[in-house]
Design a protein around this motif. Structure first.
Motif, short mmCIF file in Angstrom:
data_model
loop_
_atom_site.label_atom_id
_atom_site.label_comp_id
_atom_site.label_asym_id
_atom_site.label_seq_id
_atom_site.Cartn_x
_atom_site.Cartn_y
_atom_site.Cartn_z
N VAL A 90 0.83 -1.21 0.00
CA VAL A 90 0.00 0.00 0.00
C VAL A 90 0.86 1.26 0.00
O VAL A 90 0.49 2.28 -0.59
CB VAL A 90 -1.00 -0.02 1.19
N GLU B 209 6.39 0.05 10.50
CA GLU B 209 6.59 -0.63 11.78
C GLU B 209 7.10 0.39 12.78
O GLU B 209 7.54 1.48 12.38
CB GLU B 209 7.59 -1.79 11.63
N PRO B 210 7.05 0.04 14.05
CA PRO B 210 7.57 0.97 15.03
C PRO B 210 9.06 1.23 14.76
O PRO B 210 9.80 0.31 14.44
CB PRO B 210 7.39 0.23 16.36
N GLY C 228 8.54 -4.78 7.88
CA GLY C 228 7.45 -3.90 7.46
C GLY C 228 6.37 -4.61 6.66
O GLY C 228 5.44 -3.99 6.18
N VAL D 257 7.99 4.44 7.77
CA VAL D 257 6.66 3.81 7.71
C VAL D 257 6.75 2.30 7.82
O VAL D 257 7.73 1.71 7.40
CB VAL D 257 5.94 4.15 6.38
N ASP E 78 -3.44 -2.48 16.66
CA ASP E 78 -2.14 -2.07 17.19
C ASP E 78 -2.26 -1.64 18.65
O ASP E 78 -3.26 -1.04 19.04
CB ASP E 78 -1.60 -0.86 16.42
N ASN F 40 5.02 -8.60 11.93
CA ASN F 40 5.50 -7.52 11.06
C ASN F 40 6.98 -7.80 10.79
O ASN F 40 7.83 -7.58 11.63
CB ASN F 40 5.30 -6.17 11.75
N THR G 175 5.40 7.93 10.29
CA THR G 175 4.01 7.96 9.86
C THR G 175 3.32 6.63 10.14
O THR G 175 3.72 5.61 9.62
CB THR G 175 3.92 8.24 8.35
N TRP G 176 2.27 6.66 10.95
CA TRP G 176 1.51 5.45 11.20
C TRP G 176 0.28 5.41 10.31
O TRP G 176 -0.48 6.38 10.25
CB TRP G 176 1.05 5.35 12.66
N GLN H 241 -2.14 2.18 7.71
CA GLN H 241 -2.32 0.76 7.35
C GLN H 241 -2.89 0.65 5.94
O GLN H 241 -3.45 1.63 5.42
CB GLN H 241 -3.36 0.11 8.28
N THR H 242 -2.79 -0.55 5.39
CA THR H 242 -3.46 -0.83 4.11
C THR H 242 -4.91 -0.36 4.20
O THR H 242 -5.45 0.26 3.28
CB THR H 242 -3.43 -2.35 3.82
#
Ligand code: WTA
Length: 654
Positions: free
Chosen positions: A311, A389-390, A525, A387, A501, A522, A413-414, A416-417
């Motif tokens: 994504v 993963e932590p 990533g 972007v 999360d 994860n 930047t957090w 998700q798909t």
């Protein structure tokens, strides 16, 4: 995430205010937060006005059918026209859309005018293959310009695409083609990876043995390697597309017309087809790209170093940057081919100003050492993003220092798909960054951290991340499975979207993401479901039972560790050929079933698995073992000696 990591994070006190020069000319100022909070719909309407609409919307947001959202209802627009044609109309046809760099060092430059020409030809080609608005088209491609062209051609004619990452197996490809009933596939002979051609077409051929309804395969010649050919079905891109008319009248589609389906791992073995639609998605992809990367389209050279098959590539290689008329870099290959300075060579060569990548890449570069980036001129960079993963504070600091020369803000930047675009992130001209924190929801986005009962936690505490208001780029459903959409995202905390999360609010109320709380791993990533890997293992004739956990890994974030119980035949094979050989076979099997990214880092053959009295595998214990931690409470185990037996089989275990 362990308690120790948590308290380390909370002790993180370094602060990085925005560089004054950047803040003075930033696209977005602090006022955006207040404006958006006062009237989110007006805020998103203004963002949507950055696009060209063929017909205006009558309603910004329709949440009357919650949790099924509609945005900009009644509005009509064409995504490809917004990403390409309108920039040409504005006199920017000569601006470079992509500096493409092939792994072997070959290059291509595509201007917006070139892109328009090619997208129109490809749209005409798809039409000639009988593709109509609403039909699904599957893409299985390397990182080449034709991938972008094919996506935009689909968007142009209203045919939703589903891009399947080129690292996935034939089986995975087949499952996705069947799930969305795609009738046309676009692929290539192969692409370059790690210094050699890596074939794609054979996997398509294999996948299509089980997809009788696919009638056409459009094949780009990239590597020149030999390909199998099915007459009547397969057609070369250069034969069909190049012969088409470079003119094509783009039709405007409804704001809620499907744009694409992206498959992602959930907590069951079957991937979910995340559906994104047109107007809201493009609005948020474009606005966030413009705001979070503070893009100046006439100056910046922007680079998302990710694969288009995820994504991140959809929103921040293709749709966001092109909607903003930006010049981007597109790189085909791996970071260490032919040498470990490849990325930095590219930054220097194209004067990249903005780099967006995953923490796993950053940690890998960290491992390779500062001297490698130190050999290149990276002074063109002005902004860095992370972007997927932590990002641990040390990797964040290294990125800022070794790559960003201590001058570039790092935006974590957090998203998700499912969210379609960035949701929680600093704004580089506004926010004082904290290493390891995504800080707060972007303007127009509403998020909370809640406890088990759905009550917001006080500052200083952790819980589950939820999104409390619909947003324009949100998924509209899971393709073909509305109930699963409701159950997966909207049932845990009714009325709110549950992201899966864990997160923590610090004393300032800023958000620190802590990783998945469900059975999704994860790895570098990439989201991979434990269940998916388990069912791949159990589908092997030697395996009776399997339990998979994600164990902390210094480079990839998490590594896949599989505990397997063998069938009698398997036990025999292990005795004869050795346990290593069985592990090798099983790793190869997972690779074939799902793809190399899902190949377990470690396979441990065990006699039993720890289970609760109700028969549930205790993954927490397995994770503790895999990470060599002391075990906590094991009293709910049916047989607590199981743990000792398992530990004895661990390399280095006691
Ligand atoms: C994780 C990728 C911490 C998270 C865009 C999320 C993150 C999953 C971050 C989505 C971040 C993504 N900090 N964790 N900045 N960004 N994640 O669908 O667990 O491939 O749920 O989308 O990645 O992964 P996906």
């Amino acid at each position: 995430m362990s308690e120790e990591t948590l308290s380390n994070l909370l002790r993180e006190e370094r602060r990085f205010p925005p560089p004054p020069e950047l803040a003075a000319h930033a696209n977005v100022t602090a006022a955006a937060y207040e404006e958006a909070a006062a009237d989110p719909e007006a805020f998103w309407a203004a963002a949507a006005h950055r696009l060209d609409w063929a017909r205006p919307w009558t309603q910004v947001r329709d949440w009357s059918g919650a949790p099924f959202a509609r945005w900009f209802t009644g509005g009509r627009l064409n995504v490809a026209d917004n990403c390409v044609d309108r920039h040409v109309r504005a006199g920017l046809g000569d601006r470079v859309a992509f500096h493409w760099e092939g792994e072997p060092g070959d290059t291509r430059t595509l201007t917006y005018a070139d892109l328009k020409d090619q997208v129109c030809r490809a749209a005409n080609a798809l039409l000639s293959l009988g593709v109509q608005a609403g039909d699904r088209v599957a893409l299985y491609m390397p990182m080449i310009p034709e991938t972008v062209v094919a996506m935009l051609a689909c968007a142009r004619i209203g045919a939703p695409h589903t891009v399947v990452f080129g690292g996935f197996s034939a089986d995975a490809l087949r499952g996705r083609i069947l799930d969305c009933d795609a009738r046309v596939v676009v692929t290539a002979d192969g692409g370059y990876r790690k210094g050699a051609p890596s074939a794609l077409k054979p996997a398509v051929d294999e996948a299509l043995e089980g997809c009788p309804d696919v009638r056409s395969v459009l094949v780009v010649r990239r590597t020149g390697q030999d390909v199998g050919w099915t007459e009547g079905r397969d057609v070369w891109w250069h034969d069909l597309v190049d012969a088409q008319d470079p003119a094509h009248e783009a039709e405007a589609f409804d704001s809620e017309h499907p744009l694409y389906i992206m498959y992602t791992s959930g907590t069951t073995a079957r991937p979910k087809g995340i559906l994104h639609t047109t107007g809201g998605y493009l609005t948020q992809a474009a606005w966030t790209h413009w705001a979070v990367f503070d893009v100046k389209p006439d100056q910046d050279v922007y680079w998302t170093a990710a694969d288009i098959g995820w994504v991140t590539g959809h929103s921040y290689i293709v749709y966001g940057p092109l909607a903003n008329g930006v010049t981007s870099v597109l790189y085909e290959g791996t970071p260490d081919t032919p040498h470990q300075g490849r990325w930095w060579e590219i930054v220097e060569k194209y004067n990249v100003t903005t780099l967006y990548c995953a923490p796993t890449a950053i940690r890998t570069f960290m491992k390779w050492g500062d001297t490698i980036p130190g050999q290149y001129d990276l002074t063109s960079l002005r902004l860095l993003g992370s972007v997927g993963e932590p990002i641990n504070p040390e990797a964040w600091m290294w990125y800022r220092h070794a790559i960003g020369g201590d001058r570039c803000p790092v935006v974590d930047t957090w998203w998700q798909t499912e969210t379609g675009a960035q949701m929680i992130s600093p704004l580089p001209g506004v926010s004082t960054c904290k290493p390891g924190s995504a800080l707060r929801p972007l303007p127009g986005i509403a998020a909370e951290v809640v406890d088990d009962t759905g009550r917001p936690v006080p500052n200083g505490s952790g819980g589950y991340l939820v999104l409390t208001q619909p947003w324009p780029g949100m998924l509209r459903t899971i393709w073909g499975d509305e109930q699963r959409y409701i159950d997966t995202y909207w049932s845990r905390f009714p009325g709110w979207y549950f992201a899966g999360d864990g997160a923590k609010k610090d004393e300032d109320g800023d958000i620190w993401l802590l990783g998945r709380v469900d059975d999704v791993m994860n790895v570098s990533g990439h989201r991979i479901s434990t269940t998916e890997v388990e069912s791949a293992l159990v589908s092997h004739p030697l395996v009776a039972e399997a339990a998979v956990v994600g164990a902390t890994d210094a480079t990839t974030g998490q590594g896949i560790v599989a505990f397997v119980i063998l069938r009698a035949e398997g036990e025999k094979a292990a005795e004869e050929a050795g346990g290593d050989d069985v592990a090798r076979q099983l790793r190869a099997h997972v690779s074939k079933e799902i793809g190399p990214i899902a190949r377990p880092r470690q396979i441990l053959v065990v006699a039993e698995l720890p289970k609760t009295r109700s028969g549930k595998i205790m993954r927490r214990l397995l994770r503790d073992i895999a990470e060599h931690r002391d075990l906590g409470d094991v009293t709910t185990l049916t047989d607590s000696t199981v743990m000792d037996t398992i530990r004895e089989r661990l390399p280095g275990g006691s």
